[in-house]
Design a protein around this motif. Structure first.
Motif, PDB file in Angstrom:
ATOM      1  N   LEU A   1     -29.540  25.361  51.687  1.00 18.52           N
ATOM      2  CA  LEU A   1     -29.189  24.310  50.747  1.00 18.52           C
ATOM      3  C   LEU A   1     -28.183  24.811  49.721  1.00 18.52           C
ATOM      4  O   LEU A   1     -28.242  25.951  49.283  1.00 18.52           O
ATOM      5  N   GLU A   2     -27.296  23.942  49.312  1.00 17.08           N
ATOM      6  CA  GLU A   2     -26.355  24.270  48.247  1.00 17.08           C
ATOM      7  C   GLU A   2     -27.019  24.124  46.883  1.00 17.08           C
ATOM      8  O   GLU A   2     -26.789  24.907  45.978  1.00 17.08           O
ATOM      9  N   VAL A   3     -27.806  23.084  46.719  1.00 12.78           N
ATOM     10  CA  VAL A   3     -28.532  22.856  45.472  1.00 12.78           C
ATOM     11  C   VAL A   3     -29.959  22.439  45.819  1.00 12.78           C
ATOM     12  O   VAL A   3     -30.205  21.850  46.863  1.00 12.78           O
ATOM     13  N   LYS A   4     -30.901  22.709  44.923  1.00  9.09           N
ATOM     14  CA  LYS A   4     -32.292  22.355  45.188  1.00  9.09           C
ATOM     15  C   LYS A   4     -32.509  20.852  45.126  1.00  9.09           C
ATOM     16  O   LYS A   4     -33.268  20.297  45.900  1.00  9.09           O
ATOM     17  N   ASN A   5     -31.854  20.194  44.180  1.00 11.46           N
ATOM     18  CA  ASN A   5     -32.036  18.761  44.017  1.00 11.46           C
ATOM     19  C   ASN A   5     -30.664  18.135  43.808  1.00 11.46           C
ATOM     20  O   ASN A   5     -30.082  18.247  42.722  1.00 11.46           O
ATOM     21  N   SER A   6     -30.145  17.469  44.819  1.00 11.81           N
ATOM     22  CA  SER A   6     -28.788  16.912  44.732  1.00 11.81           C
ATOM     23  C   SER A   6     -28.677  15.817  43.677  1.00 11.81           C
ATOM     24  O   SER A   6     -27.630  15.646  43.069  1.00 11.81           O
ATOM     25  N   TYR A   7     -29.746  15.074  43.441  1.00 11.60           N
ATOM     26  CA  TYR A   7     -29.700  14.019  42.422  1.00 11.60           C
ATOM     27  C   TYR A   7     -29.511  14.626  41.033  1.00 11.60           C
ATOM     28  O   TYR A   7     -28.673  14.172  40.258  1.00 11.60           O
ATOM     29  N   VAL A   8     -30.271  15.667  40.731  1.00  7.23           N
ATOM     30  CA  VAL A   8     -30.150  16.313  39.425  1.00  7.23           C
ATOM     31  C   VAL A   8     -28.753  16.920  39.273  1.00  7.23           C
ATOM     32  O   VAL A   8     -28.117  16.794  38.223  1.00  7.23           O
ATOM     33  N   ALA A   9     -28.233  17.562  40.326  1.00  6.33           N
ATOM     34  CA  ALA A   9     -26.900  18.170  40.268  1.00  6.33           C
ATOM     35  C   ALA A   9     -25.817  17.117  40.073  1.00  6.33           C
ATOM     36  O   ALA A   9     -24.798  17.365  39.421  1.00  6.33           O
ATOM     37  N   SER A  10     -26.033  15.925  40.605  1.00 11.91           N
ATOM     38  CA  SER A  10     -25.016  14.877  40.497  1.00 11.91           C
ATOM     39  C   SER A  10     -24.901  14.301  39.092  1.00 11.91           C
ATOM     40  O   SER A  10     -23.886  13.697  38.746  1.00 11.91           O
ATOM     41  N   GLN A  11     -25.926  14.479  38.271  1.00  8.00           N
ATOM     42  CA  GLN A  11     -25.933  13.886  36.931  1.00  8.00           C
ATOM     43  C   GLN A  11     -24.857  14.467  36.025  1.00  8.00           C
ATOM     44  O   GLN A  11     -24.362  13.793  35.127  1.00  8.00           O
ATOM     45  N   THR A  12     -24.484  15.714  36.237  1.00  7.94           N
ATOM     46  CA  THR A  12     -23.472  16.352  35.388  1.00  7.94           C
ATOM     47  C   THR A  12     -22.194  16.674  36.154  1.00  7.94           C
ATOM     48  O   THR A  12     -21.323  17.359  35.626  1.00  7.94           O
ATOM     49  N   PHE A  13     -22.069  16.164  37.370  1.00  7.14           N
ATOM     50  CA  PHE A  13     -20.933  16.535  38.214  1.00  7.14           C
ATOM     51  C   PHE A  13     -19.600  16.183  37.569  1.00  7.14           C
ATOM     52  O   PHE A  13     -18.693  17.019  37.496  1.00  7.14           O
ATOM     53  N   ASP A  14     -19.444  14.948  37.099  1.00 12.70           N
ATOM     54  CA  ASP A  14     -18.160  14.526  36.529  1.00 12.70           C
ATOM     55  C   ASP A  14     -17.792  15.332  35.285  1.00 12.70           C
ATOM     56  O   ASP A  14     -16.633  15.733  35.108  1.00 12.70           O
ATOM     57  N   ALA A  15     -18.760  15.593  34.415  1.00 11.50           N
ATOM     58  CA  ALA A  15     -18.488  16.378  33.209  1.00 11.50           C
ATOM     59  C   ALA A  15     -18.129  17.819  33.573  1.00 11.50           C
ATOM     60  O   ALA A  15     -17.198  18.400  33.007  1.00 11.50           O
ATOM     61  N   ASP A  16     -18.871  18.399  34.534  1.00 13.16           N
ATOM     62  CA  ASP A  16     -18.579  19.771  34.972  1.00 13.16           C
ATOM     63  C   ASP A  16     -17.192  19.867  35.594  1.00 13.16           C
ATOM     64  O   ASP A  16     -16.441  20.817  35.353  1.00 13.16           O
ATOM     65  N   ARG A  17     -16.843  18.857  36.387  1.00 13.65           N
ATOM     66  CA  ARG A  17     -15.529  18.844  37.045  1.00 13.65           C
ATOM     67  C   ARG A  17     -14.411  18.731  36.017  1.00 13.65           C
ATOM     68  O   ARG A  17     -13.401  19.437  36.096  1.00 13.65           O
ATOM     69  N   ALA A  18     -14.575  17.863  35.025  1.00 14.22           N
ATOM     70  CA  ALA A  18     -13.562  17.704  33.977  1.00 14.22           C
ATOM     71  C   ALA A  18     -13.393  18.996  33.179  1.00 14.22           C
ATOM     72  O   ALA A  18     -12.268  19.394  32.857  1.00 14.22           O
ATOM     73  N   GLU A  19     -14.508  19.653  32.874  1.00 11.14           N
ATOM     74  CA  GLU A  19     -14.458  20.924  32.148  1.00 11.14           C
ATOM     75  C   GLU A  19     -13.709  21.987  32.958  1.00 11.14           C
ATOM     76  O   GLU A  19     -12.888  22.728  32.425  1.00 11.14           O
ATOM     77  N   GLN A  20     -13.960  22.018  34.253  1.00  9.33           N
ATOM     78  CA  GLN A  20     -13.294  22.998  35.120  1.00  9.33           C
ATOM     79  C   GLN A  20     -11.811  22.695  35.268  1.00  9.33           C
ATOM     80  O   GLN A  20     -10.978  23.595  35.203  1.00  9.33           O
ATOM     81  N   LEU A  21     -11.455  21.430  35.456  1.00 10.03           N
ATOM     82  CA  LEU A  21     -10.041  21.066  35.585  1.00 10.03           C
ATOM     83  C   LEU A  21      -9.270  21.336  34.298  1.00 10.03           C
ATOM     84  O   LEU A  21      -8.076  21.659  34.341  1.00 10.03           O
ATOM     85  N   ALA A  22      -9.929  21.225  33.157  1.00 16.05           N
ATOM     86  CA  ALA A  22      -9.270  21.485  31.873  1.00 16.05           C
ATOM     87  C   ALA A  22      -8.857  22.951  31.727  1.00 16.05           C
ATOM     88  O   ALA A  22      -7.939  23.263  30.958  1.00 16.05           O
ATOM     89  N   LEU A  23      -9.510  23.838  32.470  1.00 17.99           N
ATOM     90  CA  LEU A  23      -9.135  25.258  32.426  1.00 17.99           C
ATOM     91  C   LEU A  23      -7.737  25.487  33.000  1.00 17.99           C
ATOM     92  O   LEU A  23      -7.060  26.432  32.614  1.00 17.99           O
ATOM     93  N   GLU A  24      -7.333  24.657  33.971  1.00 18.13           N
ATOM     94  CA  GLU A  24      -6.019  24.752  34.628  1.00 18.13           C
ATOM     95  C   GLU A  24      -5.792  26.126  35.248  1.00 18.13           C
ATOM     96  O   GLU A  24      -4.722  26.712  35.109  1.00 18.13           O
ATOM     97  N   TRP A  25      -6.806  26.634  35.942  1.00 21.31           N
ATOM     98  CA  TRP A  25      -6.677  27.912  36.631  1.00 21.31           C
ATOM     99  C   TRP A  25      -6.136  27.681  38.028  1.00 21.31           C
ATOM    100  O   TRP A  25      -6.509  26.752  38.724  1.00 21.31           O
ATOM    101  N   ASP A  26      -5.245  28.562  38.450  1.00 19.56           N
ATOM    102  CA  ASP A  26      -4.736  28.577  39.818  1.00 19.56           C
ATOM    103  C   ASP A  26      -5.374  29.793  40.500  1.00 19.56           C
ATOM    104  O   ASP A  26      -5.102  30.928  40.121  1.00 19.56           O
ATOM    105  N   VAL A  27      -6.243  29.523  41.471  1.00 17.21           N
ATOM    106  CA  VAL A  27      -7.054  30.582  42.069  1.00 17.21           C
ATOM    107  C   VAL A  27      -6.697  30.749  43.546  1.00 17.21           C
ATOM    108  O   VAL A  27      -6.587  29.771  44.283  1.00 17.21           O
TER     109      VAL A  27
END
Length: 150
Positions: A39-65
């Motif tokens: 499994l990638e995550v134990k509870n996909s519903y719980v992980a989905s609750q913060t997905f958009d905020a986590d994604r926005a925070e990560q995109l704001a870093l503007e890292w090229d990896v």
């Protein structure tokens, strides 16, 4: 001289044909279950609750990896505004895309241009899954397809 097809000939043909199909299906099912990384995550519903905020925070870093593998040297390049940076790596897993049998935890060292680690690599499809943190505490998580060079 003609040969007559009898009932046992037909039965034998059906048994062999369907036996082959069942054997192949069982082999493929066994391989799929044996190599499933889990499994990638134990509870996909719980992980989905913060997905958009986590994604926005990560995109704001503007890292090229990007990551490359030359021989047994894994090179991870993280650029911010065109300059190499060395964030805190919380977790890193280097392994095959299809199974966890060859997973490794690289120990990265920064040389001013890239993060380097020695791994037991080789040809083929490799992934690097990292969880890192910026100086400001923002979380970064990504699966990177490693480019293999001879």
């Amino acid at each position: 001289m003609t040969t007559e097809i009898k009932g046992w000939h037909v039965l034998t043909g059906f048994i062999l044909a369907f036996g082959l199909v069942v054997a192949v299906n069982l082999t493929l099912a066994y391989q799929a279950v044996r190599t499933f990384p889990g499994l990638e995550v134990k509870n996909s519903y719980v992980a989905s609750q913060t997905f958009d905020a986590d994604r926005a925070e990560q995109l704001a870093l503007e890292w090229d990896v990007s990551a490359t593998l030359v021989g047994n040297e894994l090179r991870l390049i993280i650029l911010k505004d065109g300059r190499a940076i060395s964030p805190k790596i919380d977790e890193a897993t280097f392994g095959r895309a299809t199974h966890v049998g060859q997973d490794q935890t690289p120990d990265f060292a920064f040389d001013g241009k890239a993060l380097h680690a020695t791994v037991a690599g080789g040809e083929g499809n490799w992934n690097l899954r990292i969880k890192a943190r910026s100086d400001g505490g923002s979380h970064f998580q990504q699966r990177i397809i490693v480019e293999t060079k001879p």
